[in-house]
Design a protein around this motif. Structure first.
Motif, short mmCIF file in Angstrom:
data_model
loop_
_atom_site.label_atom_id
_atom_site.label_comp_id
_atom_site.label_asym_id
_atom_site.label_seq_id
_atom_site.Cartn_x
_atom_site.Cartn_y
_atom_site.Cartn_z
N GLU A 128 0.87 -1.18 0.00
CA GLU A 128 0.00 0.00 0.00
C GLU A 128 0.90 1.22 0.00
O GLU A 128 1.77 1.36 0.87
N PRO A 129 0.77 2.10 -1.00
CA PRO A 129 1.77 3.15 -1.23
C PRO A 129 2.19 3.94 0.00
O PRO A 129 3.39 4.03 0.30
N ALA A 130 1.26 4.54 0.71
CA ALA A 130 1.63 5.39 1.86
C ALA A 130 2.33 4.58 2.95
O ALA A 130 3.38 4.97 3.47
N ALA A 131 1.75 3.43 3.29
CA ALA A 131 2.33 2.60 4.35
C ALA A 131 3.68 2.04 3.93
O ALA A 131 4.61 1.95 4.75
N PHE A 132 3.81 1.69 2.63
CA PHE A 132 5.08 1.13 2.16
C PHE A 132 6.17 2.20 2.16
O PHE A 132 7.33 1.92 2.49
N GLU A 133 5.82 3.42 1.81
CA GLU A 133 6.80 4.51 1.86
C GLU A 133 7.27 4.74 3.29
O GLU A 133 8.47 4.97 3.53
N ASP A 134 6.35 4.69 4.26
CA ASP A 134 6.74 4.83 5.66
C ASP A 134 7.67 3.69 6.08
O ASP A 134 8.66 3.91 6.80
N LEU A 135 7.36 2.50 5.60
CA LEU A 135 8.18 1.34 5.93
C LEU A 135 9.60 1.49 5.38
O LEU A 135 10.59 1.18 6.07
N LEU A 136 9.70 2.01 4.16
CA LEU A 136 11.02 2.19 3.56
C LEU A 136 11.81 3.29 4.28
O LEU A 136 13.04 3.18 4.46
N ARG A 137 11.11 4.36 4.67
CA ARG A 137 11.80 5.44 5.37
C ARG A 137 12.37 4.97 6.71
O ARG A 137 13.35 5.53 7.20
N ALA A 138 11.78 3.93 7.26
CA ALA A 138 12.25 3.41 8.55
C ALA A 138 13.52 2.57 8.39
O ALA A 138 14.11 2.15 9.39
N HIS A 139 13.94 2.31 7.15
CA HIS A 139 15.14 1.50 6.89
C HIS A 139 16.21 2.37 6.25
O HIS A 139 15.94 3.08 5.26
N GLU A 140 17.39 2.32 6.80
CA GLU A 140 18.52 3.01 6.17
C GLU A 140 18.88 2.28 4.88
O GLU A 140 18.83 1.05 4.81
N PRO A 141 19.24 3.01 3.82
CA PRO A 141 19.59 2.35 2.56
C PRO A 141 20.72 1.35 2.76
O PRO A 141 21.69 1.62 3.48
N MET A 142 20.59 0.19 2.15
CA MET A 142 21.63 -0.82 2.23
C MET A 142 22.83 -0.36 1.42
O MET A 142 22.70 -0.03 0.23
N SER A 143 23.99 -0.30 2.04
CA SER A 143 25.19 0.12 1.32
C SER A 143 25.69 -1.02 0.45
O SER A 143 25.66 -2.18 0.84
N GLY A 144 26.12 -0.67 -0.73
CA GLY A 144 26.67 -1.68 -1.63
C GLY A 144 25.60 -2.56 -2.25
O GLY A 144 24.41 -2.38 -2.04
#
Length: 499
Positions: A128-144
């Motif tokens: 679900e777009p809004a909830a999924f965006e919140d979920l992604l913001r809660a994760h730091e980008p994986m390096s490499g």
């Protein structure tokens, strides 16, 4: 490092501020797309996805598709794209067959996928777009990026065969990376200033390699259309300045006869590419006259990443031909006994090269039957002229192509046989002016049983994707058979057509 996701990382470095993906007013720059994919990779890692794990993806042509697609690859996972039109039983088969660790699904198609995931015990995440965006913001980008080898699978594409049992074509990082590079550099010859039309389904090999991956590798823009509609396609072509149009023959026929929007201007269109089925020569020439851009036909299969042959832009073109083998690929025609067929005669297309799959997932016997002595046997019959141009003349397999979608008769027949009134069934195709081919079912009923055509259609429609069910249903007292009892489809007559 070998990982298909590096094409995005490289373009994010070189073209970070350029638009990578557009869907109407929604856009993602290369920098933003790369960041989102790195967050998806972190999310998957934190949920237990490990290198080599299969992750199913069910989404239409929206910006979230490439976000998740490259995110899975970045985490070292294997992407298993699903047609959003599949029903729960079809999804469950694929999830079980590939051993999917997770399934990510767009909300619009969640019902069927969540049912299937519950049946197979697969973790399912509804994006679900809004909830999924919140979920992604809660994760730091994986390096490499997780390193993979050339031959590690990057993608599993499910394609049915004449047995009716879907098989997963396992495509490696090398298969896809080389096919993408060849498409970008020698076939479409795209660069950062190009805008590619994204109306081909991204779950399909044609849409993935020639539209998505080619655009990303070149740092170009991909403008998306979730569901093809000719008027909308024309509006997008004009609005976004599309330079490369990619489509199947039914799309070209629709655009050729569609009314042009007021003030329509597609002067930036320089190239059109057709695949998936034979493009009528009249349609090819009609499109060129109307839109002022040359149309080049190509040929390929899911098992070949997919491009195997093409009418190259820097060589003479032959209308009605699928062209010549592309860079890194060999083709030949063979007879039933495997002997080479001379120019001018009909034989089965066999393909060898960097684009050919490693095999069918967990199907060693099917792999051995398809790939012999390093050559993939396509099941398509063709002839080749003295200049090396190939012309498709027929299909060895019972494949039906309806509106660009592959339909395998045996799969539909299996569902027909599940109906209590059906004794025997044969699924065949008849010519159709819009879809190219239409699906027809010819049925004999059990003694004393009754059923209407509408009832049979509804039975199949509830169990398979919408493009697969037979629009034509006829009843007969007996189906024609050969001496061994095999149904002879070529002797079936429907609407005056002898098949």
């Amino acid at each position: 490092m070998t990982n298909l996701a590096t094409i995005l990382v490289n373009s994010a470095v070189d073209q970070g501020d350029r638009i990578a993906v557009r869907h109407d007013d929604s856009t993602l720059t290369y920098a933003a797309l790369d960041d989102a994919c790195a967050r998806v990779a972190a999310l998957l890692r934190d949920r237990g996805v490990r290198p080599g794990d299969r992750v199913a993806l069910t989404m239409p042509n929206v910006p979230l598709f490439p976000v998740v697609y490259y995110g899975v690859l970045r985490a070292g996972g294997v992407v298993v794209p699903m047609n959003p039109l599949l029903k729960a039983r079809e999804v469950a088969f694929a999830l079980r067959d590939c051993g999917a660790r997770m399934a990510l699904v767009f909300p619009l198609f969640a019902d069927e996928v969540t049912k299937a995931a519950a049946e197979t015990g697969t973790e399912c995440l509804v994006t679900e777009p809004a909830a999924f965006e919140d979920l992604l913001r809660a994760h730091e980008p994986m390096s490499g990026i997780v390193d993979r080898t050339d031959d590690d699978p990057a993608l599993i594409l499910y394609t049915s065969g004449t047995t009716g049992t879907p098989k997963g074509a396992a495509l490696s990082h090398r298969n896809l990376a080389t096919n993408t590079a060849t498409a970008a550099e020698t076939l479409l010859q795209v660069g950062p200033d190009d805008v590619l039309f994204g109306g081909l389904p991204l779950f399909h090999a044609f849409g993935q390699t020639c539209a998505l991956n080619t655009a990303v590798a070149a740092g170009a823009t991909l403008t998306l259309l979730p569901r093809f509609e000719p008027r909308r396609a024309l509006e997008i072509m004009a609005r976004d300045g599309v330079t490369v149009f990619l489509g199947v023959p039914t799309m070209y026929a629709a655009l050729l006869h569609a009314e042009l929007p007021d003030g329509f201007d597609a002067h930036r269109l320089r190239l059109a590419v057709s695949g998936g089925a034979s493009l009528p020569v009249e349609v090819l020439h009609g499109f060129e006259r109307r839109f002022g851009a040359g149309v080049l036909e190509g040929y390929g299969l899911s098992e070949t990443s997919p491009v195997a042959a093409f009418n190259h832009p820097d060589r003479p073109r032959k209308a009605g031909s699928i062209g010549q083998p592309i860079r890194g690929v060999e083709m030949k025609l063979v007879a039933e006994d495997g002997a080479a067929v001379p120019p001018g005669e009909v034989g089965e297309i066999a393909i060898r090269g960097e684009n050919v799959m490693s095999g069918y997932w967990n199907r060693p016997e099917a792999t051995a039957e398809a790939i012999r002595d390093g050559w993939f046997h396509s099941g398509d019959l063709a002839r080749v002229d003295d200049d090396g141009f190939y012309f498709i003349v027929d299909r060895k397999k019972d494949l039906i192509i309806r509106g660009g979608y592959n339909v395998y008769p045996r799969e539909v027949e299996e569902v027909l046989y599940e109906h209590p009134a059906v004794a025997e069934a044969a699924v065949v195709s008849v010519p159709h002016p819009v879809h190219g081919e239409e699906i027809a079912a010819v049925i004999t009923l059990r003694p004393g049983a009754r059923a209407t055509a509408e009832e049979i259609r509804d039975h199949v429609k509830d169990r398979v994707a919408a493009y697969k069910y037979p629009r034509i249903v006829t009843f007969t007292a007996e189906l024609p058979k050969g001496p061994t009892g095999k149904i002879l489809k070529r002797e079936i007559v429907i609407g005056g057509h002898l098949l």
